[in-house]
Design a protein around this motif. Structure first.
Motif, PDB file in Angstrom:
ATOM      1  N   TYR A 448       0.829  -1.209   0.000  1.00  0.00           N
ATOM      2  CA  TYR A 448       0.000   0.000   0.000  1.00  0.00           C
ATOM      3  C   TYR A 448       0.862   1.257   0.000  1.00  0.00           C
ATOM      4  N   LEU A 449       1.968   1.235   0.728  1.00  0.00           N
ATOM      5  CA  LEU A 449       2.841   2.407   0.771  1.00  0.00           C
ATOM      6  C   LEU A 449       3.349   2.771  -0.625  1.00  0.00           C
ATOM      7  N   TYR A 450       3.814   1.774  -1.374  1.00  0.00           N
ATOM      8  CA  TYR A 450       4.356   2.051  -2.706  1.00  0.00           C
ATOM      9  C   TYR A 450       3.288   2.636  -3.630  1.00  0.00           C
ATOM     10  N   VAL A 451       2.092   2.055  -3.606  1.00  0.00           N
ATOM     11  CA  VAL A 451       1.047   2.522  -4.514  1.00  0.00           C
ATOM     12  C   VAL A 451       0.494   3.871  -4.059  1.00  0.00           C
ATOM     13  N   MET A 452       0.190   3.999  -2.787  1.00  0.00           N
ATOM     14  CA  MET A 452      -0.399   5.252  -2.304  1.00  0.00           C
ATOM     15  C   MET A 452       0.525   6.434  -2.519  1.00  0.00           C
ATOM     16  N   TYR A 453       1.771   6.296  -2.089  1.00  0.00           N
ATOM     17  CA  TYR A 453       2.673   7.437  -2.180  1.00  0.00           C
ATOM     18  C   TYR A 453       3.304   7.561  -3.564  1.00  0.00           C
ATOM     19  N   GLY A 454       3.296   6.472  -4.326  1.00  0.00           N
ATOM     20  CA  GLY A 454       3.648   6.597  -5.733  1.00  0.00           C
ATOM     21  C   GLY A 454       2.625   7.442  -6.481  1.00  0.00           C
ATOM     22  N   MET A 455       1.362   7.379  -6.013  1.00  0.00           N
ATOM     23  CA  MET A 455       0.292   8.152  -6.643  1.00  0.00           C
ATOM     24  C   MET A 455      -0.050   9.415  -5.856  1.00  0.00           C
ATOM     25  N   LYS A 456       0.884   9.843  -5.008  1.00  0.00           N
ATOM     26  CA  LYS A 456       0.814  11.146  -4.336  1.00  0.00           C
ATOM     27  C   LYS A 456      -0.372  11.286  -3.385  1.00  0.00           C
ATOM     28  N   PHE A 457      -0.742  10.179  -2.737  1.00  0.00           N
ATOM     29  CA  PHE A 457      -1.758  10.247  -1.687  1.00  0.00           C
ATOM     30  C   PHE A 457      -1.236  11.114  -0.540  1.00  0.00           C
ATOM     31  N   LYS A 458      -2.101  11.878   0.051  1.00  0.00           N
ATOM     32  CA  LYS A 458      -1.685  12.809   1.097  1.00  0.00           C
ATOM     33  C   LYS A 458      -2.101  12.299   2.467  1.00  0.00           C
ATOM     34  N   SER A 459      -1.110  11.902   3.247  1.00  0.00           N
ATOM     35  CA  SER A 459      -1.302  11.653   4.674  1.00  0.00           C
ATOM     36  C   SER A 459      -0.819  12.884   5.425  1.00  0.00           C
ATOM     37  N   LYS A 460      -1.369  13.112   6.595  1.00  0.00           N
ATOM     38  CA  LYS A 460      -0.967  14.276   7.385  1.00  0.00           C
ATOM     39  C   LYS A 460       0.459  14.075   7.885  1.00  0.00           C
ATOM     40  N   PRO A 461       1.370  14.989   7.562  1.00  0.00           N
ATOM     41  CA  PRO A 461       2.756  14.821   8.029  1.00  0.00           C
ATOM     42  C   PRO A 461       2.845  14.894   9.548  1.00  0.00           C
ATOM     43  N   GLY A 462       3.703  14.064  10.109  1.00  0.00           N
ATOM     44  CA  GLY A 462       3.998  14.155  11.529  1.00  0.00           C
ATOM     45  C   GLY A 462       5.257  14.977  11.734  1.00  0.00           C
TER      46      GLY A 462
END
Length: 508
Positions: A448-462
């Motif tokens: 999930y990390l590779y696909v989500m962040y490969g596609m620029k999904f935005k999680s709230k930065p810590g």
């Protein structure tokens, strides 16, 4: 002494893969194994991609990796490279990413937080050296490494028909297997709905067994036509329903990408898989958004005007999975279980997983069937639902606005509830291993990390503490040093394949 008789209906990759699992797990004089293969039905031949878990299975079967490479036109697969899945004008050069097979660096949190603070970075290159192996068209190992061992994780691209033959030869050479070439033309049932016998052509007639494994592909001659188990239709979630497939010859000295290339288009995507002497190419699309002639034109453009000169065919894809995978004394495997589009090579993955699970809990007496049936159905339903969600993730994260296809994929009614719930959580917190509690998730946090962040999904930065920032610098320095060493040490993919054909790999 009574013998518990098991019949596998259908050959191909599914039938022979499942039979290898069963034979290596339960073989004894108390069990008889028969595989009934139609002499008339060719292999579908679409599933030419695998995932790393296949290595464990092949090794357990005693299959030489050298033989696999030599006999199946196999090449190494370290990633899926996704191209054009985002808005090209908005993302430019960042409109591509790798879903790598190596897990991200062991210390995820600082690297993820660094990415979230600077989303213009490429996530795969930030967290793994394997992305550079893919960029440089390098192999995952060198010729001195033992079979099934590598400097990075890998799977295979392979010729599906030759792979099925390798599996068949392996199990028949090691176990007493009855191999019957005939078509199942009918089946008889007991009053309680259990299958009593099969009726075969080729002058064979009626044959009775205690347990039946339906690997008959889309025909599903037992689980569907005899036992009337319907499909759970997921076409409202996964919109593609057709594929045009072809094979493109390549020269023996051409470079071989060590990854599957998946290029998105107006109403679907094109896979491109390089074997030793050809590329398997297919355009997966939705005929509700693109007619067949337009689809052929798009594939022809991708192939630089060569489609007319290449044998090709169109496959209808009924997307879904069985309401029950095991009913009475019959269990479905492979395409008889169901079919989702070929993204992420889920077909062979689910067959391998289900075959191993069945072999571990295979009935050897009729009175065990009801208990085993419920457990198998619950487990496989969970796995299929999670795979549907992961496939859907690739579409709904796209910000493409150029066609109704991409917009329809983001419609709220098309998103499974569990996936929507997870994405809501991941907007606040990045995915973690705690979010994947079952061993039957199939795809885990790193996927999930590779696909989500490969596609620029935005999680709230810590926020990172001073100590974590220092640690982050150390991680990045170590990763860069390792990256340079790894790329230098690994041969080109084509060179590695040629050496395996010439010398073979080291036995373990």
């Amino acid at each position: 002494m009574s013998t518990f008789s098991i019949a596998i209906i259908g050959g191909g990759t599914a039938g022979w893969l499942v039979l290898n699992h069963i034979a290596h797990s339960v073989w004894s004089d108390k069990v008889s194994l028969t595989l009934i293969e139609s002499p008339d039905i060719p292999s579908v031949g679409v599933g030419e991609g695998t995932v790393p878990s296949i290595r464990k299975s092949l090794q357990s079967f005693g299959i030489s990796e050298t033989d696999l490479i030599r006999r199946c036109d196999a090449t190494f697969k370290q990633s899926i490279q996704f191209v054009n899945w985002l808005d090209a004008n908005r993302h430019g050069r960042l409109n591509q990413y790798h879903h790598l097979f190596d897990a991200p660096n062991a210390t995820w949190e600082p690297l993820i937080q660094h990415y979230l603070a600077e989303p213009e970075l490429d996530f795969a290159h930030l967290v793994s050296a394997q992305a550079s192996l893919c960029d440089e068209l390098k192999g995952p190992k060198n010729i001195t490494m033992a079979e099934y061992q590598g400097a990075s994780s890998y799977a295979y691209h392979l010729n599906a028909a030759k792979f099925a033959q390798l599996l068949a030869d392996n199990v028949k050479s090691k176990f007493k297997i009855e191999h019957v070439r005939a078509n199942v033309v009918d089946a008889s049932l007991f009053a309680n709905g259990y299958i009593r016998s099969l009726h075969l052509d080729q002058g064979i007639g009626e044959q009775a067994f205690d347990f039946y494994v339906d690997c008959s592909g889309f025909e599903s001659v037992l689980i569907s036509k005899t036992l009337n188990v319907p499909l759970v239709d997921v076409s409202d979630t996964l919109l593609v329903n057709k594929a045009i497939v072809t094979q493109v010859p390549t020269s023996l000295d051409s470079e071989i990408p060590p990854y599957t290339k998946a290029t998105a288009h107006q109403a679907g995507w094109i896979w491109d898989i390089a074997l030793t002497e050809r590329r398997g190419v297919g355009f997966v699309y939705s005929d509700n958004h693109l007619d067949n002639e337009q689809a052929a034109q798009k594939l022809d453009r991708y192939l630089q005007g060569k489609l007319a000169d290449l044998p090709h065919r169109t496959i209808d894809m009924k997307v879904g999975f069985r309401q029950q995978f095991w009913k009475n004394n019959c269990v479905a495997m492979g395409l008889a279980q169901g079919f989702l589009e070929p993204i992420e090579a889920t077909s062979i993955l689910l067959t391998d997983m289900a075959g191993e699970y069945l072999a571990q809990r295979l009935p050897t007496a009729t009175n065990a069937l009801p208990m085993l049936q419920k457990r198998f159905n619950d487990t496989m339903s969970y796995a299929w639902e999670r795979v549907v969600e992961f496939a859907k993730l690739h579409y709904l994260l796209s910000d493409r606005e150029d066609s109704a296809f991409w917009k329809d994929n983001r419609a709220a009614h098309s998103i499974p509830d569990e996936l929507a719930s997870r994405l809501a959580l991941w907007q606040q917190y990045p995915p973690s291993t705690q979010d994947f509690f079952s061993r039957y998730e199939v795809f885990n946090a790193e996927n999930y990390l590779y696909v989500m962040y490969g596609m620029k999904f935005k999680s709230k930065p810590g926020s990172l503490s001073i100590e974590q920032r220092r640690h982050l610098v150390n991680i990045q320095e170590q990763l860069e040093t390792y990256r340079q060493q790894l790329v230098k040490a690994m041969p080109s993919h084509r060179e590695l394949i040629n050496k395996i054909h010439q010398y073979g790999l080291q036995k373990q």
